[in-house]
Write an enzyme that holds these catalytic residues in place. Structure first.
Site, PDB file in Angstrom:
ATOM      1  N   ARG A 123     -10.582  18.346 -14.237  1.00 27.81           N
ATOM      2  CA  ARG A 123     -10.560  17.601 -15.516  1.00 27.81           C
ATOM      3  C   ARG A 123      -9.172  17.051 -15.874  1.00 27.81           C
ATOM      4  O   ARG A 123      -8.888  16.777 -17.029  1.00 27.81           O
ATOM      5  CB  ARG A 123     -11.087  18.452 -16.668  1.00 27.81           C
ATOM      6  CG  ARG A 123     -12.518  18.867 -16.488  1.00 27.81           C
ATOM      7  CD  ARG A 123     -13.147  19.299 -17.795  1.00 27.81           C
ATOM      8  NE  ARG A 123     -14.529  19.655 -17.564  1.00 27.81           N
ATOM      9  CZ  ARG A 123     -14.936  20.859 -17.208  1.00 27.81           C
ATOM     10  NH1 ARG A 123     -14.057  21.835 -17.094  1.00 27.81           N
ATOM     11  NH2 ARG A 123     -16.203  21.097 -16.995  1.00 27.81           N
ATOM     12  N   LYS A 145      -3.577   2.662 -15.083  1.00 25.95           N
ATOM     13  CA  LYS A 145      -4.908   2.233 -14.616  1.00 25.95           C
ATOM     14  C   LYS A 145      -5.139   2.855 -13.245  1.00 25.95           C
ATOM     15  O   LYS A 145      -4.372   2.604 -12.305  1.00 25.95           O
ATOM     16  CB  LYS A 145      -4.999   0.712 -14.511  1.00 25.95           C
ATOM     17  CG  LYS A 145      -5.220   0.028 -15.841  1.00 25.95           C
ATOM     18  CD  LYS A 145      -5.520  -1.440 -15.626  1.00 25.95           C
ATOM     19  CE  LYS A 145      -5.725  -2.154 -16.959  1.00 25.95           C
ATOM     20  NZ  LYS A 145      -5.907  -3.613 -16.793  1.00 25.95           N
ATOM     21  N   GLU A 187       3.559 -11.069  -8.395  1.00 24.78           N
ATOM     22  CA  GLU A 187       3.439 -10.329  -9.658  1.00 24.78           C
ATOM     23  C   GLU A 187       4.760 -10.373 -10.441  1.00 24.78           C
ATOM     24  O   GLU A 187       4.758 -10.354 -11.666  1.00 24.78           O
ATOM     25  CB  GLU A 187       3.033  -8.872  -9.401  1.00 24.78           C
ATOM     26  CG  GLU A 187       1.659  -8.688  -8.766  1.00 24.78           C
ATOM     27  CD  GLU A 187       0.497  -8.734  -9.767  1.00 24.78           C
ATOM     28  OE1 GLU A 187       0.733  -8.959 -10.964  1.00 24.78           O
ATOM     29  OE2 GLU A 187      -0.656  -8.562  -9.320  1.00 24.78           O
ATOM     30  N   LYS A 229       6.329  -4.684 -18.422  1.00 26.71           N
ATOM     31  CA  LYS A 229       5.033  -4.006 -18.363  1.00 26.71           C
ATOM     32  C   LYS A 229       5.035  -2.788 -19.289  1.00 26.71           C
ATOM     33  O   LYS A 229       4.051  -2.538 -19.993  1.00 26.71           O
ATOM     34  CB  LYS A 229       4.699  -3.592 -16.927  1.00 26.71           C
ATOM     35  CG  LYS A 229       3.384  -2.832 -16.873  1.00 26.71           C
ATOM     36  CD  LYS A 229       2.538  -3.128 -15.711  1.00 26.71           C
ATOM     37  CE  LYS A 229       1.144  -2.528 -15.918  1.00 26.71           C
ATOM     38  NZ  LYS A 229       0.307  -2.570 -14.744  1.00 26.71           N
ATOM     39  N   GLU A 239      -5.824  -1.925 -23.182  1.00 24.06           N
ATOM     40  CA  GLU A 239      -6.172  -3.347 -23.075  1.00 24.06           C
ATOM     41  C   GLU A 239      -7.210  -3.784 -24.100  1.00 24.06           C
ATOM     42  O   GLU A 239      -8.276  -4.294 -23.752  1.00 24.06           O
ATOM     43  CB  GLU A 239      -6.638  -3.674 -21.645  1.00 24.06           C
ATOM     44  CG  GLU A 239      -6.567  -5.166 -21.355  1.00 24.06           C
ATOM     45  CD  GLU A 239      -6.782  -5.492 -19.871  1.00 24.06           C
ATOM     46  OE1 GLU A 239      -6.222  -4.810 -19.005  1.00 24.06           O
ATOM     47  OE2 GLU A 239      -7.528  -6.447 -19.621  1.00 24.06           O
ATOM     48  N   ARG A 243      -2.368  -6.447 -23.587  1.00 20.29           N
ATOM     49  CA  ARG A 243      -2.292  -6.086 -22.156  1.00 20.29           C
ATOM     50  C   ARG A 243      -3.026  -7.105 -21.276  1.00 20.29           C
ATOM     51  O   ARG A 243      -2.707  -7.257 -20.097  1.00 20.29           O
ATOM     52  CB  ARG A 243      -2.837  -4.669 -21.932  1.00 20.29           C
ATOM     53  CG  ARG A 243      -2.615  -4.182 -20.510  1.00 20.29           C
ATOM     54  CD  ARG A 243      -2.805  -2.683 -20.344  1.00 20.29           C
ATOM     55  NE  ARG A 243      -2.588  -2.314 -18.952  1.00 20.29           N
ATOM     56  CZ  ARG A 243      -2.452  -1.078 -18.505  1.00 20.29           C
ATOM     57  NH1 ARG A 243      -2.505  -0.065 -19.356  1.00 20.29           N
ATOM     58  NH2 ARG A 243      -2.260  -0.830 -17.230  1.00 20.29           N
ATOM     59  N   ASN A 247      -2.975 -10.211 -16.976  1.00 19.61           N
ATOM     60  CA  ASN A 247      -3.963 -10.813 -16.081  1.00 19.61           C
ATOM     61  C   ASN A 247      -3.740 -12.313 -15.885  1.00 19.61           C
ATOM     62  O   ASN A 247      -4.632 -13.010 -15.386  1.00 19.61           O
ATOM     63  CB  ASN A 247      -5.382 -10.564 -16.596  1.00 19.61           C
ATOM     64  CG  ASN A 247      -5.700  -9.085 -16.622  1.00 19.61           C
ATOM     65  OD1 ASN A 247      -5.300  -8.350 -15.739  1.00 19.61           O
ATOM     66  ND2 ASN A 247      -6.389  -8.637 -17.667  1.00 19.61           N
ATOM     67  N   HIS A 250      -5.178 -14.081 -12.875  1.00 20.97           N
ATOM     68  CA  HIS A 250      -6.112 -13.168 -12.213  1.00 20.97           C
ATOM     69  C   HIS A 250      -7.568 -13.635 -12.230  1.00 20.97           C
ATOM     70  O   HIS A 250      -8.339 -13.224 -11.364  1.00 20.97           O
ATOM     71  CB  HIS A 250      -6.002 -11.762 -12.820  1.00 20.97           C
ATOM     72  CG  HIS A 250      -4.800 -11.005 -12.315  1.00 20.97           C
ATOM     73  ND1 HIS A 250      -3.512 -11.424 -12.568  1.00 20.97           N
ATOM     74  CD2 HIS A 250      -4.684  -9.883 -11.553  1.00 20.97           C
ATOM     75  CE1 HIS A 250      -2.664 -10.578 -12.010  1.00 20.97           C
ATOM     76  NE2 HIS A 250      -3.339  -9.642 -11.383  1.00 20.97           N
ATOM     77  N   HIS A 254      -9.196 -13.462  -8.686  1.00 23.25           N
ATOM     78  CA  HIS A 254     -10.330 -12.620  -8.305  1.00 23.25           C
ATOM     79  C   HIS A 254     -11.444 -13.442  -7.662  1.00 23.25           C
ATOM     80  O   HIS A 254     -12.093 -12.991  -6.720  1.00 23.25           O
ATOM     81  CB  HIS A 254     -10.834 -11.830  -9.514  1.00 23.25           C
ATOM     82  CG  HIS A 254      -9.876 -10.752  -9.927  1.00 23.25           C
ATOM     83  ND1 HIS A 254      -9.814 -10.240 -11.201  1.00 23.25           N
ATOM     84  CD2 HIS A 254      -8.920 -10.089  -9.222  1.00 23.25           C
ATOM     85  CE1 HIS A 254      -8.867  -9.313 -11.256  1.00 23.25           C
ATOM     86  NE2 HIS A 254      -8.314  -9.210 -10.076  1.00 23.25           N
ATOM     87  N   HIS A 268      -3.699 -10.040  -2.440  1.00 25.15           N
ATOM     88  CA  HIS A 268      -3.860 -10.089  -3.896  1.00 25.15           C
ATOM     89  C   HIS A 268      -2.711 -10.854  -4.579  1.00 25.15           C
ATOM     90  O   HIS A 268      -2.942 -11.745  -5.402  1.00 25.15           O
ATOM     91  CB  HIS A 268      -3.967  -8.671  -4.464  1.00 25.15           C
ATOM     92  CG  HIS A 268      -4.029  -8.634  -5.960  1.00 25.15           C
ATOM     93  ND1 HIS A 268      -5.141  -9.051  -6.669  1.00 25.15           N
ATOM     94  CD2 HIS A 268      -3.105  -8.279  -6.884  1.00 25.15           C
ATOM     95  CE1 HIS A 268      -4.899  -8.928  -7.970  1.00 25.15           C
ATOM     96  NE2 HIS A 268      -3.672  -8.469  -8.124  1.00 25.15           N
TER      97      HIS A 268
HETATM   98  N1  GLY Z   1      -2.483  -4.778 -13.544  1.00 23.31           N
HETATM   99  C1  GLY Z   1      -2.785  -5.095 -14.873  1.00 23.31           C
HETATM  100  C2  GLY Z   1      -2.635  -3.955 -15.813  1.00 23.31           C
HETATM  101  O1  GLY Z   1      -2.088  -2.942 -15.458  1.00 23.31           O
HETATM  102  O2  GLY Z   1      -3.067  -4.048 -16.928  1.00 23.31           O
END
Ligand code: GLY
Length: 372
Positions: A123, A145, A187, A229, A239, A243, A247, A250, A254, A268
């Protein structure tokens, strides 16, 4: 060159991103204050293990820390249910306890998978990110993430689970191929484009030397990217708003990754760079930014030797409607509407939920036509 420390201000889940050279050798001293007992479990992948595991072990052992390790197969294919099961069962075999620390040592695949394995093990066990690619250092290792891909798409199963520390060792970037380094640079450029025009200008001047290997410039680029970031994540961890700016590029990316079968036809970060150029093209068509801004974005990508057009993607691509269909499967679709990050200029991105379909089609048609 001294170390940089960027703080991710998330209250009880706050942590530092340490950026600098020779960090593997100092890993023991940096990690020791976080440990309940002097041992860690290292999740990595085979290529990274061959390059960096001995150095990491030596750094840990200098502080009296022992490390068990497990190397998964390299590649995106590992980031699925089978890889997750392998990672979690190894952590249980290794008798990792709730108070212990997992180290995820690798690129985005290992960071995302290792972080998710730590999130669900007993957990929730703490973990340290040791990103070994530029893309992972400036993006995926920071912000919590974690997750895996399923047959339904990328990153559709996962959790927000913040690391306890991130160690971004600039020396590790030496082992990247030029192509992988430049994909990660996609990036880096994104940060300048989305929110810091002065950083983009700095990249226009210093990007080529940075790509050739200047470590001080590399450290500065990683630090500024991580600062941006960290600020965004601290203000919008899960997000619900700002946040989403991360993207930028993106939605296009994608769709292009799906259209190229997630193969090495398009990495990517390369898709992000092309996606950023298309997002600026779309912004200019909407009259949001000056007509010359997309050319400026492309000129920098070209000066770096990077892909910046659909024409730079080898092999066949589907037509406009099929590409839009792939965009519609992106997880950033809300209420069936496509979400784009557009820009009023360099460093001035914002979220847009109502892009006119005819303009989107025109941008894609022209980009496909330029492939000849
Ligand atoms: N890679 C995008 C984020 O971390 O929100």
């Amino acid at each position: 060159m001294s170390l940089d420390r960027v703080h991710v201000a998330l209250g009880a889940r706050a942590y530092d991103v340490v950026i600098g050279q020779g960090l593997l050798a100092q890993a023991g001293a940096l990690v020791a204050p976080l440990l309940a007992r002097p041992q860690v479990a290292v999740l990595t992948e085979a290529r990274v293990a061959a390059l960096h595991l001995d150095g990491l072990r030596a750094g840990l052992s200098d502080a009296g820390i022992t490390a068990q390790s497990h190397a998964l197969a390299p590649g995106e294919g590992t980031k699925g249910w089978d890889g997750l099961r392998e990672a979690v069962e190894w952590l249980l075999d290794a008798q990792v306890e709730r108070r212990d620390m997992v180290l995820a040592v690798g690129g985005g695949v290992i960071g995302d998978l290792g972080g998710f394995a730590a999130a669900i093990l007993r957990r929730g066990v703490r973990f340290v990110q040791v990103p070994t690619t530029l893309l992972a250092q400036v993006d995926s290792s920071v912000g919590g993430k974690t997750g895996i891909n399923t047959r339904h798409g990328k990153n559709l199963v996962g959790a927000f689970h913040q690391p306890s520390l991130v160690l971004a060792d600039i020396d590790l970037l030496d082992s990247l191929s030029t192509r992988d380094f430049l994909a990660g640079y996609g990036e880096v450029v994104k940060y300048g484009l989305l929110g810091d025009a002065a950083f983009f200008e700095w990249l226009e001047v210093n990007g080529p030397a940075l790509a050739r290997g200047d470590k001080a410039l590399r450290q500065n680029a990683v630090r500024r990217s991580v600062e941006m970031k960290a600020g965004i994540v601290a203000r919008d961890e899960t997000e619900t708003g700002e946040r989403a700016l991360l993207n930028l590029g993106h939605t296009f990316c994608h769709a292009l990754e799906a259209a190229t079968g997630y193969s090495d036809r398009l990495l990517h970060g390369e898709g992000v760079a092309i996606g950023c150029a298309l997002a600026y093209e779309l912004s200019a068509r909407l009259g949001l930014c000056a007509q010359e801004t997309p050319s400026r974005v492309r000129a920098h990508l070209r000066a770096m030797g990077m892909a910046c057009d659909l024409a730079d993607i080898p092999g066949d691509l589907p037509g406009v409607e099929a590409l839009i269909g792939l965009m519609a499967q992106d997880k950033k679709v809300q209420d069936g509407r496509l979400r784009f990050i557009l820009a009023r200029g360099v460093g001035e991105a914002f979220v847009c939920d109502d892009v006119p379909g005819d303009l989107l089609r025109a941008v894609l048609e022209d980009a496909l036509a330029a492939r000849g």
